[in-house]
Design a protein around this motif. Sequence first.
Motif, PDB file in Angstrom:
ATOM      1  N   GLY A  79       0.756  -1.536  -0.982  1.00 46.77           N
ATOM      2  CA  GLY A  79       0.189  -0.120   0.367  1.00 46.77           C
ATOM      3  C   GLY A  79       1.126   1.495   0.185  1.00 46.77           C
ATOM      4  N   GLU A  80       2.020   0.875   0.968  1.00 48.44           N
ATOM      5  CA  GLU A  80       2.607   2.782   0.856  1.00 48.44           C
ATOM      6  C   GLU A  80       3.396   2.864  -0.229  1.00 48.44           C
ATOM      7  N   LEU A  81       4.186   1.633  -1.132  1.00 46.10           N
ATOM      8  CA  LEU A  81       4.992   1.617  -2.431  1.00 46.10           C
ATOM      9  C   LEU A  81       3.779   2.409  -3.490  1.00 46.10           C
ATOM     10  N   SER A  82       3.259   1.149  -3.312  1.00 44.42           N
ATOM     11  CA  SER A  82       1.790   2.004  -4.272  1.00 44.42           C
ATOM     12  C   SER A  82       1.324   3.061  -3.742  1.00 44.42           C
ATOM     13  N   GLU A  83       1.477   3.985  -3.017  1.00 42.21           N
ATOM     14  CA  GLU A  83       1.263   5.616  -2.988  1.00 42.21           C
ATOM     15  C   GLU A  83       2.099   6.620  -3.474  1.00 42.21           C
ATOM     16  N   ILE A  84       3.145   6.009  -2.944  1.00 40.84           N
ATOM     17  CA  ILE A  84       5.121   6.352  -3.372  1.00 40.84           C
ATOM     18  C   ILE A  84       4.644   6.407  -4.656  1.00 40.84           C
ATOM     19  N   LEU A  85       4.967   5.351  -5.591  1.00 37.08           N
ATOM     20  CA  LEU A  85       4.958   5.724  -6.608  1.00 37.08           C
ATOM     21  C   LEU A  85       3.606   5.910  -8.002  1.00 37.08           C
ATOM     22  N   SER A  86       2.412   7.067  -7.055  1.00 34.83           N
ATOM     23  CA  SER A  86       1.673   7.317  -7.907  1.00 34.83           C
ATOM     24  C   SER A  86       1.948   8.856  -8.017  1.00 34.83           C
ATOM     25  N   ASP A  87       3.156   8.721  -6.900  1.00 34.04           N
ATOM     26  CA  ASP A  87       3.363  10.800  -6.904  1.00 34.04           C
ATOM     27  C   ASP A  87       3.591  11.422  -8.623  1.00 34.04           C
ATOM     28  N   ALA A  88       3.059  12.692  -9.259  1.00 32.10           N
ATOM     29  CA  ALA A  88       2.977  13.017 -10.000  1.00 32.10           C
ATOM     30  C   ALA A  88       4.328  12.780 -10.308  1.00 32.10           C
ATOM     31  N   LEU A  89       5.859  12.814  -9.790  1.00 28.83           N
ATOM     32  CA  LEU A  89       6.892  12.951 -10.302  1.00 28.83           C
ATOM     33  C   LEU A  89       7.545  12.228 -10.997  1.00 28.83           C
ATOM     34  N   VAL A  90       6.615  10.193 -10.902  1.00 36.88           N
ATOM     35  CA  VAL A  90       6.817   8.930 -11.601  1.00 36.88           C
ATOM     36  C   VAL A  90       5.563   8.298 -12.343  1.00 36.88           C
ATOM     37  N   ARG A  91       4.550   9.144 -11.876  1.00 36.59           N
ATOM     38  CA  ARG A  91       3.155   8.734 -12.453  1.00 36.59           C
ATOM     39  C   ARG A  91       2.579   8.324 -13.509  1.00 36.59           C
ATOM     40  N   ASP A  92       3.936   9.163 -14.850  1.00 35.26           N
ATOM     41  CA  ASP A  92       3.284   8.921 -16.449  1.00 35.26           C
ATOM     42  C   ASP A  92       4.426   7.045 -16.641  1.00 35.26           C
ATOM     43  N   ILE A  93       4.526   6.991 -15.705  1.00 35.04           N
ATOM     44  CA  ILE A  93       5.668   5.906 -15.832  1.00 35.04           C
ATOM     45  C   ILE A  93       4.604   4.285 -16.224  1.00 35.04           C
ATOM     46  N   GLY A  94       3.515   4.518 -15.153  1.00 35.46           N
ATOM     47  CA  GLY A  94       2.560   3.423 -15.383  1.00 35.46           C
ATOM     48  C   GLY A  94       3.074   2.112 -14.646  1.00 35.46           C
ATOM     49  N   ILE A  95       3.871   2.307 -13.397  1.00 28.23           N
ATOM     50  CA  ILE A  95       4.328   0.976 -13.381  1.00 28.23           C
ATOM     51  C   ILE A  95       2.818  -0.051 -12.514  1.00 28.23           C
ATOM     52  N   ALA A  96       2.664  -1.194 -13.127  1.00 33.46           N
ATOM     53  CA  ALA A  96       1.517  -2.454 -12.775  1.00 33.46           C
ATOM     54  C   ALA A  96       1.430  -2.636 -11.779  1.00 33.46           C
ATOM     55  N   ARG A  97       0.385  -3.153 -10.943  1.00 36.16           N
ATOM     56  CA  ARG A  97       0.346  -3.660  -9.576  1.00 36.16           C
ATOM     57  C   ARG A  97       1.015  -4.132  -9.270  1.00 36.16           C
ATOM     58  N   ASP A  98       1.194  -5.444 -10.164  1.00 38.05           N
ATOM     59  CA  ASP A  98       1.706  -6.617 -10.071  1.00 38.05           C
ATOM     60  C   ASP A  98       3.378  -6.541  -9.454  1.00 38.05           C
ATOM     61  N   GLU A  99       3.878  -5.376 -10.332  1.00 35.79           N
ATOM     62  CA  GLU A  99       5.303  -4.820  -9.910  1.00 35.79           C
ATOM     63  C   GLU A  99       5.443  -4.891  -9.292  1.00 35.79           C
ATOM     64  N   VAL A 100       4.483  -3.766  -7.665  1.00 37.94           N
ATOM     65  CA  VAL A 100       5.069  -3.277  -7.221  1.00 37.94           C
ATOM     66  C   VAL A 100       4.320  -4.035  -5.976  1.00 37.94           C
ATOM     67  N   LEU A 101       3.538  -5.340  -5.931  1.00 33.99           N
ATOM     68  CA  LEU A 101       4.018  -6.077  -5.409  1.00 33.99           C
ATOM     69  C   LEU A 101       4.725  -6.949  -5.513  1.00 33.99           C
ATOM     70  N   GLU A 102       5.202  -7.193  -6.287  1.00 35.90           N
ATOM     71  CA  GLU A 102       6.189  -8.628  -6.254  1.00 35.90           C
ATOM     72  C   GLU A 102       7.361  -7.972  -5.642  1.00 35.90           C
ATOM     73  N   VAL A 103       7.708  -6.455  -5.624  1.00 34.57           N
ATOM     74  CA  VAL A 103       9.251  -5.742  -5.575  1.00 34.57           C
ATOM     75  C   VAL A 103       8.375  -5.414  -3.859  1.00 34.57           C
ATOM     76  N   ALA A 104       7.305  -5.198  -3.143  1.00 37.47           N
ATOM     77  CA  ALA A 104       7.287  -5.284  -1.662  1.00 37.47           C
ATOM     78  C   ALA A 104       6.959  -6.014  -1.078  1.00 37.47           C
ATOM     79  N   GLU A 105       6.985  -7.849  -2.075  1.00 36.75           N
ATOM     80  CA  GLU A 105       6.765  -8.571  -1.036  1.00 36.75           C
ATOM     81  C   GLU A 105       8.353  -9.485  -0.935  1.00 36.75           C
ATOM     82  N   ASN A 106       8.363  -9.486  -1.589  1.00 36.34           N
ATOM     83  CA  ASN A 106      10.172 -10.160  -2.406  1.00 36.34           C
ATOM     84  C   ASN A 106      11.143  -9.126  -1.927  1.00 36.34           C
ATOM     85  N   TYR A 107      10.858  -7.738  -1.683  1.00 43.24           N
ATOM     86  CA  TYR A 107      12.277  -6.871  -1.867  1.00 43.24           C
ATOM     87  C   TYR A 107      12.299  -5.792  -0.613  1.00 43.24           C
ATOM     88  N   PRO A 108      12.135  -6.315   0.236  1.00 41.91           N
ATOM     89  CA  PRO A 108      11.537  -5.240   1.530  1.00 41.91           C
ATOM     90  C   PRO A 108      12.352  -3.992   1.740  1.00 41.91           C
TER      91      PRO A 108
END
Length: 467
Positions: A79-108
Amino acid sequence: MAELTDRKLYLGPKLRVLRRELGLNQTRMAEELGVSPSYLNHLERNQRPLTAQMLLRLANTYDIDIRDFTATPAEGGPGELSEILSDALVRDIGIARDEVLEVAENYPGVSEAIARFYRALGDLRRLPGEAVARSGPAPLVAPVDWLRETIARAGNHFAEIDAGAESLAATLPDDPALLQAELRARLKDRHGMSVQVVRADVLAGTLRHYDMHRRRLMLSERLPASGRLFAIAYHLCAQELADAIAAQIGRAAPPDEDSRRFASIALTNYAAAALVMPYDRFRQAAEQSRHDIALLRDRFGASTEQVAHRLTSLNRTGARGIPFFMAKIDRAGILSKRFDGEAWPFARYGGTCPRWDAHAAHAPDQVTPQLIETLDGKRFLTLAIALPQGEARGRSVIALGCEAKHAPRILHADGIDPDKGEATEVGPTCHLCERRACPDRALPPVTRALDLHSYERTTAPFPFRRV
């Protein structure tokens, strides 16, 4: 247990905290678990995942709750990582939610590093350019944010300090009035420190002041009995639990002097609360009274805020209480204090949801319960208590909360069905919430495009596209 075998669990920091709580070195813990010290070292450093077999060994050897141990940490989660990556600075990259979940769970560790950078970025954004030029480079992590992160990582529980305060409390009376008198006498006899209540105008806006030259603690007449007891306990703990507090600060490794001072004050406050409300006696009283806040306040001579804060710290291995989260909210709706617990249902940056009724509590000491439901269908019980003028400058509200499943253990939730009762639908905060029909929305979601038409007006402001 089957769900835990479907994903890799990297819980090194939690394993290290558990070992330190038990007072074990790596060699001793490895021997008790039947593994090599090098393997345990790999686990603690997140170089290997915890297997289901190892989780069972931990549970059987040290009497831990596997679900609590494997719960998603408050910091750096999806949840926190998804919130950070929604910032206007990087939002245009369009990072998929499954990528966020993979990083958060496997690379804390990566998630936590990103969170620290984002907090530092937030601090820099708040500083005007000329202020940065005058003051030089700012700390990488603001002291307040560093302290909040440190407390969250520890689950708001510091075992060594709690144990020391509990041992000290065992030699003192339980009755709050007698306890205050005994603490005064102990400060005087053992440390040469006297306590004096003085007129408010003498302290000129200060509630307590320690005169180092005369070794005299001066307390404002405006302090209620709970405030006086806590202040005296604070100074006694600063003397008699100094080693335990210093050891904890050393392990936390503050990045700068301001962070070290913040930590010293916070941990001495923690020790004072643990002395006034000793762990086992307080936890048992909380369970037996079904967390009756007024009863706990009167029995231990503490304030509403002190009781609420103490309830968030009952995280001792083998003797845990309900995992509460807590927030202190001022009259503008701003969170001036927050302890996330294991299940904070709102965003960690910015405000909360306007549909959360905690902001509306007015009657001092009256507990207002509310059942809320988040976007993912999880239910939480929250308890809002307005602080009396004697406990807060201006008007502030204390809000306690936990997962709704704990409601039967809480007196103030009587009459609320945690599963079938009507719940208020809330979101993380307006700019991250994708609930389309919310009439109380103040901002459109940054994750969706607006869908505006001159020929139509929807009941909810800021209509947006589904995809």
